[in-house]
Write an enzyme that holds these catalytic residues in place. Structure first.
Site, mmCIF file in Angstrom:
data_model
loop_
_atom_site.group_PDB
_atom_site.id
_atom_site.type_symbol
_atom_site.label_atom_id
_atom_site.label_comp_id
_atom_site.label_asym_id
_atom_site.label_seq_id
_atom_site.Cartn_x
_atom_site.Cartn_y
_atom_site.Cartn_z
ATOM 1 N N TYR A 200 0.844 -1.202 0.000
ATOM 2 C CA TYR A 200 0.000 0.000 0.000
ATOM 3 C C TYR A 200 0.874 1.244 0.000
ATOM 4 C CZ TYR A 200 -3.526 3.365 1.617
ATOM 5 O OH TYR A 200 -4.363 4.453 1.738
ATOM 6 N N LYS B 193 0.991 4.593 -2.663
ATOM 7 C CA LYS B 193 0.820 5.988 -2.267
ATOM 8 C C LYS B 193 2.065 6.814 -2.565
ATOM 9 C CE LYS B 193 -3.409 5.788 -1.059
ATOM 10 N NZ LYS B 193 -4.428 6.479 -1.871
#
Length: 269
Positions: free
Chosen positions: A141, A145
């Site tokens: 994740y 980002k």
């Protein structure tokens, strides 16, 4: 303004907040998601999957039918998460995340940039402190980002001469639906991290101290509707310590902090 917003998430809160400020709000949902929480509030809701060109082309066509001088901001959703150690990662899961969290925003800008330029609008990317620090079990994740942050950085420079602002929102811990996909996830039985299996199981079920979606939305909308918004806007629980540490402390500070927080020294036993 266009973003994905299932009930109870960041997108829903942002839609309501922008609507309260007089914006015509365009939202997207997947086919299986209910929309009454949006349409009952006078918010436009269209079915669209950000991983499909044809869906975003159809969305663009629908948006062009809605003429309003305050339809000027496009926000890309917070995305999906996949919690796992780096060495135990299922690559197909990461590919799904990049498809939504990174390629989705890219696709939206590719199809919507003529409208944004004509309307002198704003592109607002929902990033995360995970893209700044090495938050354990969040490597995949975090990577999406970080990619979004740096794509947005260059996009900001490229779009400025065309009259379009680009804002990266560095989000802290927000109470959203993004963790629900991970609930019940376990480490593989043969993982080198097996000594931490119990801790990992508790981690994916955690209920962290968070900022509410409504408070987050008020902060974001207040910033991005300014005439000259910040290039990077930090908001939400934990952003203060992350910003301070990233600015003033050595990178290895996070190694010490997260090793302690996640009891990683147990792997040395």
């Amino acid at each position: 303004m266009s973003f994905s917003c299932g009930e109870g998430g960041i997108g829903h809160a942002l839609a309501v907040e922008f609507k309260s400020k007089g914006y015509t709000v365009i939202t997207t949902l997947l086919a299986h998601e209910p929309r009454e929480h949006l349409t009952n509030a006078g918010i436009h809701a269209f079915t669209a999957d950000v991983t499909k060109d044809e869906d975003i082309e159809e969305l663009r066509h629908n948006v062009t039918k809605i003429s309003n001088d305050k339809l000027a901001v496009m926000v890309n959703n917070a995305g999906i998460a996949y919690t796992m150690t780096a060495i135990d990662t299922e690559i197909r899961e990461v590919e799904k995340m990049f498809a939504v969290n990174v390629f989705g925003p890219m696709r939206m800008v590719r199809f919507f940039h003529p409208l944004l330029i004509r309307g002198q609008g704003k592109i607002v990317n929902v990033g995360s402190v995970g893209g700044i620090v090495p938050y354990v079990y969040g490597c995949n994740y975090n990577a999406t980002k970080a990619a979004l942050h740096h794509w947005g950085n260059t996009l900001r420079v490229e779009m400025k001469p065309l009259g379009v602002d680009v804002v990266n929102i560095i989000s802290g811990e927000i109470s959203t639906n993004v963790l629900k996909r991970d609930q019940g996830r376990r480490l593989p039985e043969n993982s080198y991290y097996a000594p931490l299996a119990e801790e990992f199981a508790k981690h994916v079920q955690r209920t962290p101290h968070t900022t509410t979606p409504a408070e987050y939305a008020r902060n974001v909308v207040g910033e991005v509707t300014k005439k000259s918004p910040s290039a990077w806007f930090w908001t939400g629980a934990t952003t203060g310590i992350v910003r301070f540490g990233d600015t003033f402390l050595p990178k290895t500070f996070w190694d010490w902090m997260f090793t302690r927080e996640f009891n990683l020294n147990k792997l040395r036993a």
